[in-house]
Scaffold this motif. Structure first.
Motif, PDB file in Angstrom:
ATOM      1  N   LEU A   1     -17.374  30.763  -0.844  1.00 57.87           N
ATOM      2  CA  LEU A   1     -15.982  30.706  -0.403  1.00 57.87           C
ATOM      3  C   LEU A   1     -15.906  29.591   0.636  1.00 57.87           C
ATOM      4  O   LEU A   1     -16.252  29.784   1.801  1.00 57.87           O
ATOM      5  N   PRO A   2     -15.499  28.379   0.203  1.00 59.85           N
ATOM      6  CA  PRO A   2     -15.466  27.226   1.111  1.00 59.85           C
ATOM      7  C   PRO A   2     -14.260  27.301   2.047  1.00 59.85           C
ATOM      8  O   PRO A   2     -13.130  27.517   1.598  1.00 59.85           O
ATOM      9  N   PHE A   3     -14.502  27.123   3.337  1.00 64.95           N
ATOM     10  CA  PHE A   3     -13.405  27.156   4.305  1.00 64.95           C
ATOM     11  C   PHE A   3     -13.613  26.101   5.377  1.00 64.95           C
ATOM     12  O   PHE A   3     -14.713  25.602   5.579  1.00 64.95           O
ATOM     13  N   ARG A   4     -12.526  25.760   6.048  1.00 64.40           N
ATOM     14  CA  ARG A   4     -12.553  24.866   7.203  1.00 64.40           C
ATOM     15  C   ARG A   4     -11.281  25.102   7.998  1.00 64.40           C
ATOM     16  O   ARG A   4     -10.356  25.772   7.521  1.00 64.40           O
ATOM     17  N   ARG A   5     -11.227  24.536   9.157  1.00 65.67           N
ATOM     18  CA  ARG A   5      -9.995  24.580   9.960  1.00 65.67           C
ATOM     19  C   ARG A   5      -9.183  23.339   9.625  1.00 65.67           C
ATOM     20  O   ARG A   5      -9.718  22.237   9.582  1.00 65.67           O
ATOM     21  N   GLY A   6      -7.907  23.528   9.381  1.00 62.01           N
ATOM     22  CA  GLY A   6      -7.024  22.396   9.128  1.00 62.01           C
ATOM     23  C   GLY A   6      -6.718  21.659  10.417  1.00 62.01           C
ATOM     24  O   GLY A   6      -7.099  22.106  11.506  1.00 62.01           O
ATOM     25  N   ARG A   7      -6.018  20.546  10.312  1.00 63.67           N
ATOM     26  CA  ARG A   7      -5.638  19.777  11.507  1.00 63.67           C
ATOM     27  C   ARG A   7      -4.793  20.612  12.460  1.00 63.67           C
ATOM     28  O   ARG A   7      -4.783  20.388  13.661  1.00 63.67           O
ATOM     29  N   ASP A   8      -4.073  21.589  11.886  1.00 66.32           N
ATOM     30  CA  ASP A   8      -3.233  22.466  12.697  1.00 66.32           C
ATOM     31  C   ASP A   8      -4.023  23.627  13.301  1.00 66.32           C
ATOM     32  O   ASP A   8      -3.452  24.504  13.945  1.00 66.32           O
ATOM     33  N   GLY A   9      -5.348  23.641  13.061  1.00 67.57           N
ATOM     34  CA  GLY A   9      -6.188  24.711  13.592  1.00 67.57           C
ATOM     35  C   GLY A   9      -6.226  25.953  12.724  1.00 67.57           C
ATOM     36  O   GLY A   9      -6.976  26.884  12.997  1.00 67.57           O
ATOM     37  N   GLN A  10      -5.414  25.977  11.675  1.00 66.20           N
ATOM     38  CA  GLN A  10      -5.365  27.142  10.785  1.00 66.20           C
ATOM     39  C   GLN A  10      -6.449  27.052   9.720  1.00 66.20           C
ATOM     40  O   GLN A  10      -6.811  25.957   9.288  1.00 66.20           O
ATOM     41  N   PRO A  11      -6.963  28.213   9.265  1.00 65.08           N
ATOM     42  CA  PRO A  11      -7.999  28.187   8.234  1.00 65.08           C
ATOM     43  C   PRO A  11      -7.462  27.702   6.891  1.00 65.08           C
ATOM     44  O   PRO A  11      -6.306  27.965   6.545  1.00 65.08           O
ATOM     45  N   LYS A  12      -8.300  26.980   6.172  1.00 62.17           N
ATOM     46  CA  LYS A  12      -7.986  26.509   4.819  1.00 62.17           C
ATOM     47  C   LYS A  12      -9.135  26.921   3.914  1.00 62.17           C
ATOM     48  O   LYS A  12     -10.288  26.951   4.339  1.00 62.17           O
ATOM     49  N   ILE A  13      -8.814  27.205   2.660  1.00 60.86           N
ATOM     50  CA  ILE A  13      -9.808  27.600   1.667  1.00 60.86           C
ATOM     51  C   ILE A  13      -9.717  26.646   0.492  1.00 60.86           C
ATOM     52  O   ILE A  13      -8.617  26.349   0.008  1.00 60.86           O
ATOM     53  N   LEU A  14     -10.876  26.163   0.041  1.00 61.56           N
ATOM     54  CA  LEU A  14     -10.892  25.247  -1.091  1.00 61.56           C
ATOM     55  C   LEU A  14     -11.133  26.024  -2.385  1.00 61.56           C
ATOM     56  O   LEU A  14     -12.050  26.827  -2.477  1.00 61.56           O
ATOM     57  N   LEU A  15     -10.263  25.783  -3.363  1.00 58.02           N
ATOM     58  CA  LEU A  15     -10.447  26.339  -4.701  1.00 58.02           C
ATOM     59  C   LEU A  15     -10.655  25.191  -5.675  1.00 58.02           C
ATOM     60  O   LEU A  15     -10.215  24.060  -5.421  1.00 58.02           O
ATOM     61  N   VAL A  16     -11.338  25.483  -6.774  1.00 59.62           N
ATOM     62  CA  VAL A  16     -11.572  24.511  -7.842  1.00 59.62           C
ATOM     63  C   VAL A  16     -11.009  25.097  -9.129  1.00 59.62           C
ATOM     64  O   VAL A  16     -10.853  26.316  -9.248  1.00 59.62           O
ATOM     65  N   THR A  17     -10.710  24.240 -10.093  1.00 56.77           N
ATOM     66  CA  THR A  17     -10.282  24.767 -11.383  1.00 56.77           C
ATOM     67  C   THR A  17     -11.513  25.018 -12.244  1.00 56.77           C
ATOM     68  O   THR A  17     -12.500  24.285 -12.177  1.00 56.77           O
ATOM     69  N   SER A  18     -11.425  26.070 -13.049  1.00 55.69           N
ATOM     70  CA  SER A  18     -12.510  26.330 -14.004  1.00 55.69           C
ATOM     71  C   SER A  18     -12.422  25.260 -15.088  1.00 55.69           C
ATOM     72  O   SER A  18     -11.351  24.701 -15.338  1.00 55.69           O
ATOM     73  N   ARG A  19     -13.530  24.984 -15.728  1.00 56.85           N
ATOM     74  CA  ARG A  19     -13.545  23.901 -16.717  1.00 56.85           C
ATOM     75  C   ARG A  19     -12.764  24.261 -17.976  1.00 56.85           C
ATOM     76  O   ARG A  19     -12.080  23.424 -18.530  1.00 56.85           O
ATOM     77  N   GLU A  20     -12.896  25.482 -18.432  1.00 55.89           N
ATOM     78  CA  GLU A  20     -12.274  25.863 -19.711  1.00 55.89           C
ATOM     79  C   GLU A  20     -10.797  26.217 -19.560  1.00 55.89           C
ATOM     80  O   GLU A  20      -9.949  25.602 -20.163  1.00 55.89           O
ATOM     81  N   SER A  21     -10.510  27.239 -18.748  1.00 53.97           N
ATOM     82  CA  SER A  21      -9.130  27.761 -18.688  1.00 53.97           C
ATOM     83  C   SER A  21      -8.283  27.114 -17.600  1.00 53.97           C
ATOM     84  O   SER A  21      -7.084  27.364 -17.529  1.00 53.97           O
ATOM     85  N   ARG A  22      -8.891  26.319 -16.735  1.00 51.09           N
ATOM     86  CA  ARG A  22      -8.195  25.612 -15.651  1.00 51.09           C
ATOM     87  C   ARG A  22      -7.583  26.559 -14.623  1.00 51.09           C
ATOM     88  O   ARG A  22      -6.637  26.214 -13.930  1.00 51.09           O
ATOM     89  N   ARG A  23      -8.125  27.789 -14.527  1.00 51.35           N
ATOM     90  CA  ARG A  23      -7.683  28.725 -13.487  1.00 51.35           C
ATOM     91  C   ARG A  23      -8.257  28.285 -12.146  1.00 51.35           C
ATOM     92  O   ARG A  23      -9.297  27.670 -12.092  1.00 51.35           O
ATOM     93  N   TRP A  24      -7.595  28.677 -11.055  1.00 52.57           N
ATOM     94  CA  TRP A  24      -8.131  28.432  -9.722  1.00 52.57           C
ATOM     95  C   TRP A  24      -9.206  29.474  -9.445  1.00 52.57           C
ATOM     96  O   TRP A  24      -8.959  30.685  -9.596  1.00 52.57           O
ATOM     97  N   VAL A  25     -10.387  29.012  -9.065  1.00 48.98           N
ATOM     98  CA  VAL A  25     -11.535  29.876  -8.802  1.00 48.98           C
ATOM     99  C   VAL A  25     -12.311  29.311  -7.608  1.00 48.98           C
ATOM    100  O   VAL A  25     -12.003  28.219  -7.127  1.00 48.98           O
ATOM    101  N   ILE A  26     -13.338  30.038  -7.182  1.00 51.65           N
ATOM    102  CA  ILE A  26     -14.260  29.493  -6.185  1.00 51.65           C
ATOM    103  C   ILE A  26     -15.464  28.916  -6.931  1.00 51.65           C
ATOM    104  O   ILE A  26     -15.727  29.299  -8.073  1.00 51.65           O
ATOM    105  N   PRO A  27     -16.197  28.006  -6.308  1.00 50.19           N
ATOM    106  CA  PRO A  27     -17.429  27.516  -6.947  1.00 50.19           C
ATOM    107  C   PRO A  27     -18.408  28.680  -7.136  1.00 50.19           C
ATOM    108  O   PRO A  27     -18.658  29.435  -6.191  1.00 50.19           O
ATOM    109  N   LYS A  28     -18.911  28.823  -8.348  1.00 52.47           N
ATOM    110  CA  LYS A  28     -19.831  29.927  -8.621  1.00 52.47           C
ATOM    111  C   LYS A  28     -20.694  29.606  -9.822  1.00 52.47           C
ATOM    112  O   LYS A  28     -20.401  28.692 -10.577  1.00 52.47           O
ATOM    113  N   GLY A  29     -21.764  30.389  -9.977  1.00 56.13           N
ATOM    114  CA  GLY A  29     -22.639  30.180 -11.120  1.00 56.13           C
ATOM    115  C   GLY A  29     -23.744  31.214 -11.151  1.00 56.13           C
ATOM    116  O   GLY A  29     -23.747  32.171 -10.378  1.00 56.13           O
ATOM    117  N   TRP A  30     -24.680  30.994 -12.048  1.00 59.40           N
ATOM    118  CA  TRP A  30     -25.795  31.914 -12.232  1.00 59.40           C
ATOM    119  C   TRP A  30     -26.821  31.723 -11.127  1.00 59.40           C
ATOM    120  O   TRP A  30     -26.956  30.618 -10.594  1.00 59.40           O
TER     121      TRP A  30
END
Length: 144
Positions: A17-46
């Motif tokens: 679960l990738p996170f950082r503080r934005g310029r405004d000091g608020q937390p931000k979370i990075l999501l990626v799209t899955s390769r097949e269905s293009r859904r928003w997901v977190i980086p994951k694997g086996w």
């Protein structure tokens, strides 16, 4: 058709679960799209042979999103989802999620041309993902 391991248990995966503080000091979370269905997901694997689960999660974050940072050694939780396989069967997976404080985001990484990336507020991230367990995990993590 749904496939599980022979004992009926979900297959195990690791995620970051990738996170950082934005310029405004608020937390931000990075999501990626899955390769097949293009859904928003977190980086994951086996899981990876020779790597601890948190190390494998950090490696997935690098491969799928070009992220480098400090990964927590303890999972913040897990969620279940149905993974669609290439043969169109599905398999139930349990993803153990590790926090990743992002320190660097590279422009060039192994799956750069296969995925979209976007930083979200925790509320937006929870709404963008389709797995209820992942949404609940994002909401809970953003309260700490």
């Amino acid at each position: 058709m749904t496939l599980n391991d022979d004992d009926g248990e979900p297959r195990r995966q690791v995620g970051a679960l990738p996170f950082r503080r934005g310029r405004d000091g608020q937390p931000k979370i990075l999501l990626v799209t899955s390769r097949e269905s293009r859904r928003w997901v977190i980086p994951k694997g086996w899981p990876m042979k020779g790597r601890k689960p948190f190390e494998a999660a950090a490696r997935e974050a690098y491969e799928e999103a070009g992220l480098r940072g400090a990964v927590g050694k303890r999972p913040i939780g897990f969620y279940l989802y149905q993974k669609r396989l290439r043969n169109l069967d599905t398999v139930l997976c349990q993803v153990k999620v590790f926090p990743l404080e992002v320190r660097k985001q590279l422009k060039d990484f192994p799956e750069a041309r296969q995925r979209d990336l976007r930083w979200f507020t925790p509320v937006e991230a929870a709404e963008a993902v389709s797995e209820p367990g992942l949404a609940a995990l994002i909401r809970a993590a953003s309260r700490t």
